[in-house]
Design an enzyme around this catalytic site. Sequence first.
Site, PDB file in Angstrom:
ATOM      1  N   ASP A 110      54.268 -23.537 -30.070  1.00 30.71           N
ATOM      2  CA  ASP A 110      53.160 -24.415 -29.703  1.00 30.71           C
ATOM      3  C   ASP A 110      53.587 -25.182 -28.455  1.00 30.71           C
ATOM      4  O   ASP A 110      54.411 -26.103 -28.534  1.00 30.71           O
ATOM      5  CB  ASP A 110      52.861 -25.375 -30.854  1.00 30.71           C
ATOM      6  CG  ASP A 110      51.700 -26.320 -30.558  1.00 30.71           C
ATOM      7  OD1 ASP A 110      51.242 -26.361 -29.400  1.00 30.71           O
ATOM      8  OD2 ASP A 110      51.261 -27.033 -31.484  1.00 30.71           O
ATOM      9  N   SER A 189      40.272 -23.701 -13.790  1.00 35.68           N
ATOM     10  CA  SER A 189      38.891 -23.259 -13.959  1.00 35.68           C
ATOM     11  C   SER A 189      38.065 -23.772 -12.790  1.00 35.68           C
ATOM     12  O   SER A 189      38.399 -24.801 -12.189  1.00 35.68           O
ATOM     13  CB  SER A 189      38.310 -23.797 -15.269  1.00 35.68           C
ATOM     14  OG  SER A 189      36.917 -23.579 -15.346  1.00 35.68           O
ATOM     15  N   TYR A 202      37.149 -31.152 -21.007  1.00 41.54           N
ATOM     16  CA  TYR A 202      37.589 -29.859 -20.460  1.00 41.54           C
ATOM     17  C   TYR A 202      37.669 -29.936 -18.936  1.00 41.54           C
ATOM     18  O   TYR A 202      38.676 -29.543 -18.333  1.00 41.54           O
ATOM     19  CB  TYR A 202      36.626 -28.760 -20.896  1.00 41.54           C
ATOM     20  CG  TYR A 202      37.003 -27.391 -20.390  1.00 41.54           C
ATOM     21  CD1 TYR A 202      37.997 -26.644 -21.016  1.00 41.54           C
ATOM     22  CD2 TYR A 202      36.362 -26.840 -19.282  1.00 41.54           C
ATOM     23  CE1 TYR A 202      38.349 -25.385 -20.553  1.00 41.54           C
ATOM     24  CE2 TYR A 202      36.705 -25.581 -18.815  1.00 41.54           C
ATOM     25  CZ  TYR A 202      37.700 -24.864 -19.452  1.00 41.54           C
ATOM     26  OH  TYR A 202      38.045 -23.613 -18.966  1.00 41.54           O
ATOM     27  N   ASN A 203      36.610 -30.455 -18.302  1.00 41.38           N
ATOM     28  CA  ASN A 203      36.613 -30.586 -16.842  1.00 41.38           C
ATOM     29  C   ASN A 203      37.770 -31.455 -16.362  1.00 41.38           C
ATOM     30  O   ASN A 203      38.442 -31.142 -15.378  1.00 41.38           O
ATOM     31  CB  ASN A 203      35.295 -31.202 -16.368  1.00 41.38           C
ATOM     32  CG  ASN A 203      34.094 -30.325 -16.655  1.00 41.38           C
ATOM     33  OD1 ASN A 203      34.223 -29.118 -16.837  1.00 41.38           O
ATOM     34  ND2 ASN A 203      32.916 -30.924 -16.701  1.00 41.38           N
ATOM     35  N   SER A 205      40.628 -32.083 -17.868  1.00 38.79           N
ATOM     36  CA  SER A 205      41.934 -31.435 -18.054  1.00 38.79           C
ATOM     37  C   SER A 205      42.195 -30.395 -16.978  1.00 38.79           C
ATOM     38  O   SER A 205      43.314 -30.287 -16.461  1.00 38.79           O
ATOM     39  CB  SER A 205      42.010 -30.804 -19.448  1.00 38.79           C
ATOM     40  OG  SER A 205      41.119 -29.713 -19.579  1.00 38.79           O
ATOM     41  N   LYS A 206      41.171 -29.629 -16.632  1.00 43.73           N
ATOM     42  CA  LYS A 206      41.351 -28.589 -15.610  1.00 43.73           C
ATOM     43  C   LYS A 206      41.487 -29.204 -14.215  1.00 43.73           C
ATOM     44  O   LYS A 206      42.233 -28.685 -13.369  1.00 43.73           O
ATOM     45  CB  LYS A 206      40.183 -27.606 -15.652  1.00 43.73           C
ATOM     46  CG  LYS A 206      40.123 -26.777 -16.940  1.00 43.73           C
ATOM     47  CD  LYS A 206      41.392 -25.967 -17.153  1.00 43.73           C
ATOM     48  CE  LYS A 206      41.293 -25.054 -18.359  1.00 43.73           C
ATOM     49  NZ  LYS A 206      42.508 -24.232 -18.574  1.00 43.73           N
TER      50      LYS A 206
END
Length: 358
Positions: A110, A189, A202-203, A205-206
């Site tokens: 992990d 991404s 999500y945005n 983090s990317k």
Amino acid sequence: MSKEAVVNAFLGCFMHVGLALVLAVYLPVAFVCRLLHRLLVRPFARGEDLRGKVILVTGASSGIGEHLVYEYARHGACVALVARTEVALRAVAKAARDLGAPDVLVVPADVTKVDDAKRAVEETVAHFGKLNHLVANAGIWSSCFFEEITNITAFHNVIDLNFWGAVYPTYFALPYLKASRGNIVVTASVAGRVPTARMSFYNASKGAVIRFYETLRAELGSHVHVTILTPGYVVSNLTKGKGLQKDGHVGIDEEARDINVGPMPVGKTESLAEVVVASVRRRDYYVTWPGWYWPFHMVMCAAPELVDWFSRTFYVSKSGDQDGGGGALSKKILEAVGGKKFLYPQTIRSQTAMAPNN
């Protein structure tokens, strides 16, 4: 007027005028050089020979990571596969050997845990004696309005896996990569450049991944090359609808997928992997695929208000209400044109069971 105000006024004028002059000269020259390189050099460049090279891939049990493993295997590279699910890793390992990988190592780990990330790198180097490429690919998706979240602390998992899950292996792999003058390949991404509604964590983090590895590229110089992947929608856990739900649990939400993907075509992961490995062999800085996503980068820089308008228009219902997505224009268009039949591959049209964890 104070000295500080005078200095700031001078710098404001100098930077605007000076930068405009620099770009007026640099951009045409850079464009011509890139065009000539693409036409006269790139078609004949063989790129890095991957035979016998050692590649460590995180998030290797499914999706983009899995197919990057296969593409490296086709080029004769040795691969170390890292993910949490050992059964899935062993299936990928067998396929990689069949495709031509001389040696494959399975390391269940992990990568959000610093000790696991360290162990994955150390076991790889102990087994192969070196490390040439680190592919930091493990990640997780999330899609919901920020105000809908009922377990905010669970969203640490998005940042932990998408950001720290790349940074930890990078930290421990860096001495070996410097010794081999190797390559870091990190999966970000397009969403990290062009944020859209419903994917705030999500945005974020990317976006953090992109900025971190751009900074690292500047620090490392020619010692280790950095290739940042900013793909659009391809077959993966994301486009299967698997992600962190608003209640903090990981599950399949096809409606959320249909809203965020909408009428956008979903590409084949095999095609992305082929493009990525070819670009990595050439030591490209960025890989955006499909290529029609590239203009979004420019729009975000030149006209961010258009991105904001697009995001609200397509992904938020007309009333602005958080209605679960029924009123989102993206989903309405998808359903009106029957887009799933020709835009979504068969493998992601309907999921009745969760895909394997990365």
